[in-house]
Design a protein around this motif. Sequence first.
Motif, PDB file in Angstrom:
ATOM      1  N   VAL A  86       0.845  -1.186   0.000  1.00 22.58           N
ATOM      2  CA  VAL A  86       0.000   0.000   0.000  1.00 22.58           C
ATOM      3  C   VAL A  86       0.885   1.242   0.000  1.00 22.58           C
ATOM      4  N   LEU A 120       1.300   3.649   9.944  1.00 25.08           N
ATOM      5  CA  LEU A 120       0.638   2.997   8.822  1.00 25.08           C
ATOM      6  C   LEU A 120      -0.795   2.635   9.174  1.00 25.08           C
ATOM      7  N   LEU A 124      -4.127   3.804   7.043  1.00 26.58           N
ATOM      8  CA  LEU A 124      -4.861   2.836   6.235  1.00 26.58           C
ATOM      9  C   LEU A 124      -6.350   3.180   6.149  1.00 26.58           C
ATOM     10  N   VAL A 174      -4.007   3.567   1.096  1.00 25.75           N
ATOM     11  CA  VAL A 174      -3.619   4.800   1.790  1.00 25.75           C
ATOM     12  C   VAL A 174      -4.075   5.956   0.905  1.00 25.75           C
ATOM     13  N   SER A 181       3.958   9.344   5.279  1.00 21.52           N
ATOM     14  CA  SER A 181       5.183   8.735   4.776  1.00 21.52           C
ATOM     15  C   SER A 181       5.557   7.502   5.593  1.00 21.52           C
ATOM     16  N   ALA A 182       4.548   6.681   5.873  1.00 13.20           N
ATOM     17  CA  ALA A 182       4.769   5.452   6.637  1.00 13.20           C
ATOM     18  C   ALA A 182       5.274   4.366   5.700  1.00 13.20           C
ATOM     19  N   GLN A 183       6.468   4.622   5.164  1.00 10.98           N
ATOM     20  CA  GLN A 183       7.010   3.693   4.188  1.00 10.98           C
ATOM     21  C   GLN A 183       7.613   2.475   4.866  1.00 10.98           C
ATOM     22  N   GLY A 184       7.579   1.359   4.178  1.00 15.53           N
ATOM     23  CA  GLY A 184       8.257   0.160   4.626  1.00 15.53           C
ATOM     24  C   GLY A 184       7.779  -0.374   5.962  1.00 15.53           C
ATOM     25  N   ALA A 185       6.541  -0.130   6.301  1.00 15.37           N
ATOM     26  CA  ALA A 185       6.001  -0.575   7.586  1.00 15.37           C
ATOM     27  C   ALA A 185       4.975  -1.681   7.348  1.00 15.37           C
ATOM     28  N   SER A 186       4.537  -2.287   8.438  1.00 12.29           N
ATOM     29  CA  SER A 186       3.501  -3.302   8.333  1.00 12.29           C
ATOM     30  C   SER A 186       2.468  -3.066   9.423  1.00 12.29           C
ATOM     31  N   ALA A 187       1.287  -3.526   9.169  1.00 10.35           N
ATOM     32  CA  ALA A 187       0.197  -3.371  10.136  1.00 10.35           C
ATOM     33  C   ALA A 187      -0.685  -4.611  10.058  1.00 10.35           C
TER      34      ALA A 187
ATOM     35  N   VAL B  39      -0.737  -6.193   6.353  1.00 11.46           N
ATOM     36  CA  VAL B  39      -0.479  -5.448   5.122  1.00 11.46           C
ATOM     37  C   VAL B  39       0.824  -4.683   5.298  1.00 11.46           C
ATOM     38  N   THR B  40       1.554  -4.531   4.207  1.00 17.97           N
ATOM     39  CA  THR B  40       2.813  -3.778   4.262  1.00 17.97           C
ATOM     40  C   THR B  40       2.727  -2.582   3.332  1.00 17.97           C
ATOM     41  N   SER B  41       3.385  -1.529   3.724  1.00 23.91           N
ATOM     42  CA  SER B  41       3.445  -0.348   2.868  1.00 23.91           C
ATOM     43  C   SER B  41       4.704  -0.401   2.020  1.00 23.91           C
ATOM     44  N   GLY B  42       4.600   0.187   0.846  1.00 25.07           N
ATOM     45  CA  GLY B  42       5.731   0.178  -0.065  1.00 25.07           C
ATOM     46  C   GLY B  42       6.707   1.295   0.237  1.00 25.07           C
ATOM     47  N   LEU B  79       6.720   1.345  -4.898  1.00 25.46           N
ATOM     48  CA  LEU B  79       5.538   2.149  -5.174  1.00 25.46           C
ATOM     49  C   LEU B  79       5.743   2.884  -6.486  1.00 25.46           C
ATOM     50  N   TRP B 178       4.631  11.002  -0.388  1.00 27.89           N
ATOM     51  CA  TRP B 178       5.696  10.113   0.100  1.00 27.89           C
ATOM     52  C   TRP B 178       6.921  10.311  -0.780  1.00 27.89           C
TER      53      TRP B 178
END
Lengths: 200, 459
Positions: A86, A120, A124, A174, A181-187, B39-42, B79, B178
């Motif tokens: 996302v 993140l 979401l 998102v 800018s919640a890059q590279g995170a997981s939830a 879920v993961t963010s890019g 992304l 981003w």
Amino acid sequence: MAPAHRIAGARRPRHLALTALGPLALVSVGLIVGFAGTGGTYAAWNSSAKLPGASISTGSTAIKVSNTPSGSFGSTVSLGTLAGHVGPGAAVVAAFAVKNTGTTPVALGASVAPGAPSALESALRVAVVAVSGASQCTSALSSKAVTPLASYSASGLPHLASTGIQNLCLVLTVPATDTSSAQGASASFTVNVTGTQVAS
Amino acid sequence: MRRRLALILGVALVVVASLGAGGIANAMWSASATASGAVTSGSVGVSVSGFDQLNGATLTSSANTAGPVNVAFTNTGTLPLTGFGVHVTSTGTQSLADSITLQVWDNGQSTACASAPGTTSSWSGKLDAAIAWPSPPASIPPTASAHENYCVKLTMSPVPSGLSITPSFTVTGSDGAWHSGTSASAAFTLTTKAADPREVTPGQIGISPADSATTIDRITLPVYGTTGNENENPDGTMITPSWACVYVAVGTTTSAWKVGVNMSAPPFNGVALTNADLNINGIQTGTLVSASPDANGVYYVHGPSTQSYFSFCVQGRAPKVMSPGPTTYTVSPVTVGSCTASTKLPTVTSDVCLYTTVTGAYPHFEIGYTVSADFTALSKTSGLDSAVSSYLANLPSTLAAGSIQWSTVSSSAGGVYPSGTPTKTKNGSVYTMSSTGIEATSGGIAGGQFVDLKWEVAQ
């Protein structure tokens, strides 16, 4: 103190509660009979009632979920880590199925319980959408995901008849304007699917 | 009355009890199941390549551009890339950044850059300005090797010599708000140098390709003339009009070349061209297609593909007189003065003198000039002695054009008053002198030269 003498010819007074018993019994019987004719909605009132010459058994309401419509259904299913990422305007989806394993039709609903709070998780947006098949569960549905996880409550999901199976699509994204800018995170999250008995 | 109250109470109790029982029944008839997941963010990432193609570029006044070169922005994240932020800082001579114009335009998936942007999105500004790098028309997907090409061109004007600058570009990719956490940077060094003063362009001299297979890389005006010493012409200006020497480097070709030489134009001014002129120090560097020019005075020189240049020297004529203008020469307003001190207005005795300055602007070689004075207009000069004014006003009726004596007060090297007899004409009260008609003597002026002229007017 000497008891009071009754006045000759006067009617013997009765207690107020006793006075009400007659009409109460009459109305109660009427209501019971009336509710008995309304069907399953008030089945609990029927479960222990026996009518002469007949018996009524209670129905059941139950749903189960599975990764695929042809798979094994259970009370829980793990969707794993959804494929893809996302990001602003970028969505990921997961298809799963819900089956009515009870005897009564149900109205489907869904809510989401987010996992640990994070940037993140706050960014979401989610939606649970009824689809005709898993192939219809695509990121094209991303515009429907506009509600934060914690406050999400699905609307518009269909009724599901007994033994029926409904494909659902979980959409997570998102907003394109997100600035976290919640890059590279997981939830993590849990989707709670409900089935509420409805009249058939 | 009491019975009625009792009846109402009974009904109310039953209704309340019934509703309560119904509510409990509804809550019981629901079920739930759960689906859990994660879920993961890019991430946003970009890499840049191509800026290094500009490294080592040397800019001169005649070659003041670098590029365009292809610069590729590649998506290295997970992304889509929707835009770029580009920032530039420079080391070296910071003032050069103000003189350099950066042009950027989107080139899609093509790596071949046209010389200038077309209809695609573009940006142009100074190298030290905030750069609004054009966004790609569509987002760049996070797939392998997905990229967007841009063309980058630098133009410097004016170009000082002997300086250098190293711009360093920092690039940030973005997906909405981003941004890439790591930036890609690229740097290159530009240097400047003065153009070869002897180098001319086809527009400044009548030499140009005569067929589609021929290109001209460079034209210079060396000197093989009176002394044969190349240093005789360090600034590209002919010392005298006696000799005009030209070196022409033709482009690399796979076939024979053919070049047209217009001998009627400066600096040749109508001199004939022969094969002997094309033989320098015993080397025949080109040959004439025909011994005669065409109707426009153009001779054609050709040679094989193995010959990469030709040169020739011709003994020339006096410079061709050209009209004054900002690209040829300028003439200052004529002033009236004493014949012994130009700064003092004379009280007329027997004569007065007029003064003017001719300043050359024509590059590389001399051209003839012409100057005029309207005596009637000069006689009305504010502050002029009344006797002088009357003297000038009466001269046109009695003074012949040829009676005016012309001389040089001062001059820079090369810019001189004709040593022979210039052409003098009179038209009403307007007297004109042209530096022409003198074979093999100087009467011209070139860029950077000047000549102060003195006209002695005596009856």
